[in-house]
Design a protein around this motif. Sequence first.
Motif, mmCIF file in Angstrom:
data_model
loop_
_atom_site.group_PDB
_atom_site.id
_atom_site.type_symbol
_atom_site.label_atom_id
_atom_site.label_comp_id
_atom_site.label_asym_id
_atom_site.label_seq_id
_atom_site.Cartn_x
_atom_site.Cartn_y
_atom_site.Cartn_z
ATOM 1 N N LYS A 135 -15.446 23.024 -24.303
ATOM 2 C CA LYS A 135 -15.372 24.058 -23.275
ATOM 3 C C LYS A 135 -14.853 25.371 -23.861
ATOM 4 O O LYS A 135 -15.378 26.444 -23.572
ATOM 5 C CB LYS A 135 -14.466 23.581 -22.137
ATOM 6 C CG LYS A 135 -14.542 24.418 -20.903
ATOM 7 C CD LYS A 135 -13.793 23.758 -19.758
ATOM 8 C CE LYS A 135 -14.065 24.500 -18.477
ATOM 9 N NZ LYS A 135 -13.500 23.837 -17.320
ATOM 10 N N GLN A 185 -22.284 20.213 -28.329
ATOM 11 C CA GLN A 185 -21.415 19.241 -27.665
ATOM 12 C C GLN A 185 -21.416 17.915 -28.418
ATOM 13 O O GLN A 185 -20.363 17.310 -28.634
ATOM 14 C CB GLN A 185 -21.867 19.034 -26.225
ATOM 15 C CG GLN A 185 -20.930 18.164 -25.425
ATOM 16 C CD GLN A 185 -21.370 18.036 -23.978
ATOM 17 O OE1 GLN A 185 -22.560 18.110 -23.672
ATOM 18 N NE2 GLN A 185 -20.422 17.855 -23.096
ATOM 19 N N TRP A 209 -17.534 26.858 -26.257
ATOM 20 C CA TRP A 209 -18.637 27.414 -25.477
ATOM 21 C C TRP A 209 -18.260 28.783 -24.912
ATOM 22 O O TRP A 209 -19.049 29.718 -24.944
ATOM 23 C CB TRP A 209 -19.030 26.443 -24.360
ATOM 24 C CG TRP A 209 -20.282 26.844 -23.658
ATOM 25 C CD1 TRP A 209 -20.374 27.356 -22.405
ATOM 26 C CD2 TRP A 209 -21.615 26.787 -24.160
ATOM 27 N NE1 TRP A 209 -21.688 27.615 -22.093
ATOM 28 C CE2 TRP A 209 -22.473 27.274 -23.156
ATOM 29 C CE3 TRP A 209 -22.171 26.369 -25.367
ATOM 30 C CZ2 TRP A 209 -23.848 27.351 -23.326
ATOM 31 C CZ3 TRP A 209 -23.552 26.445 -25.522
ATOM 32 C CH2 TRP A 209 -24.368 26.930 -24.516
ATOM 33 N N LYS A 210 -17.029 28.908 -24.400
ATOM 34 C CA LYS A 210 -16.574 30.197 -23.870
ATOM 35 C C LYS A 210 -16.447 31.227 -24.992
ATOM 36 O O LYS A 210 -16.807 32.382 -24.808
ATOM 37 C CB LYS A 210 -15.232 30.045 -23.158
ATOM 38 C CG LYS A 210 -15.366 29.468 -21.767
ATOM 39 C CD LYS A 210 -14.131 29.680 -20.908
ATOM 40 C CE LYS A 210 -12.940 28.926 -21.405
ATOM 41 N NZ LYS A 210 -11.804 28.951 -20.474
ATOM 42 N N ASP A 255 -26.617 22.541 -17.458
ATOM 43 C CA ASP A 255 -27.077 21.198 -17.172
ATOM 44 C C ASP A 255 -28.538 21.103 -17.614
ATOM 45 O O ASP A 255 -29.300 22.070 -17.480
ATOM 46 C CB ASP A 255 -26.949 20.923 -15.673
ATOM 47 C CG ASP A 255 -27.293 19.503 -15.311
ATOM 48 O OD1 ASP A 255 -26.902 18.589 -16.058
ATOM 49 O OD2 ASP A 255 -27.946 19.305 -14.272
ATOM 50 N N GLU A 267 -21.086 31.254 -20.341
ATOM 51 C CA GLU A 267 -20.326 30.992 -19.125
ATOM 52 C C GLU A 267 -19.282 29.918 -19.397
ATOM 53 O O GLU A 267 -19.261 29.295 -20.442
ATOM 54 C CB GLU A 267 -21.271 30.516 -18.025
ATOM 55 C CG GLU A 267 -22.290 31.541 -17.613
ATOM 56 C CD GLU A 267 -23.287 30.980 -16.625
ATOM 57 O OE1 GLU A 267 -23.168 29.809 -16.227
ATOM 58 O OE2 GLU A 267 -24.195 31.729 -16.256
ATOM 59 N N GLU A 268 -18.449 29.683 -18.397
ATOM 60 C CA GLU A 268 -17.388 28.692 -18.553
ATOM 61 C C GLU A 268 -17.942 27.283 -18.730
ATOM 62 O O GLU A 268 -17.422 26.500 -19.500
ATOM 63 C CB GLU A 268 -16.443 28.733 -17.355
ATOM 64 C CG GLU A 268 -15.234 27.851 -17.558
ATOM 65 C CD GLU A 268 -14.152 28.140 -16.547
ATOM 66 O OE1 GLU A 268 -13.468 27.182 -16.163
ATOM 67 O OE2 GLU A 268 -13.991 29.305 -16.156
ATOM 68 N N ASN A 269 -19.014 26.965 -18.008
ATOM 69 C CA ASN A 269 -19.595 25.624 -18.092
ATOM 70 C C ASN A 269 -20.909 25.660 -18.857
ATOM 71 O O ASN A 269 -21.688 26.598 -18.732
ATOM 72 C CB ASN A 269 -19.846 25.059 -16.694
ATOM 73 C CG ASN A 269 -18.552 24.841 -15.944
ATOM 74 O OD1 ASN A 269 -17.559 24.428 -16.517
ATOM 75 N ND2 ASN A 269 -18.568 25.142 -14.659
#
Length: 88
Positions: A28, A60, A31-32, A42, A37-39
């Motif tokens: 997380k 990931q 990625w930031k 999908d 974005e934060e997430n």
Amino acid sequence: MKASKIAYKPVGMAMGAFSGVLAGAVFKQVWKQLGHEENAPDATDEHRSWREILSAAALQGAIFAGVKAAVDRGGATATRCLTGTWPG
């Protein structure tokens, strides 16, 4: 199966759960830091590109594998220091 291997099973399972939580937090943050974005996206998000989804999945996976290997190796090393035997 050796008794030390049997005794190590619950420890290994707990460390596996811990490594999953730790890897999720690391991913997380990474990625930031990469400016996203934060997430992570999908896989079924139709508004995201294939490139973004596959890049996120690859990153990931690499982070999860690295964290899991580090935690597993550290646990095995600590077990050998405490008991004198390698758990694997």
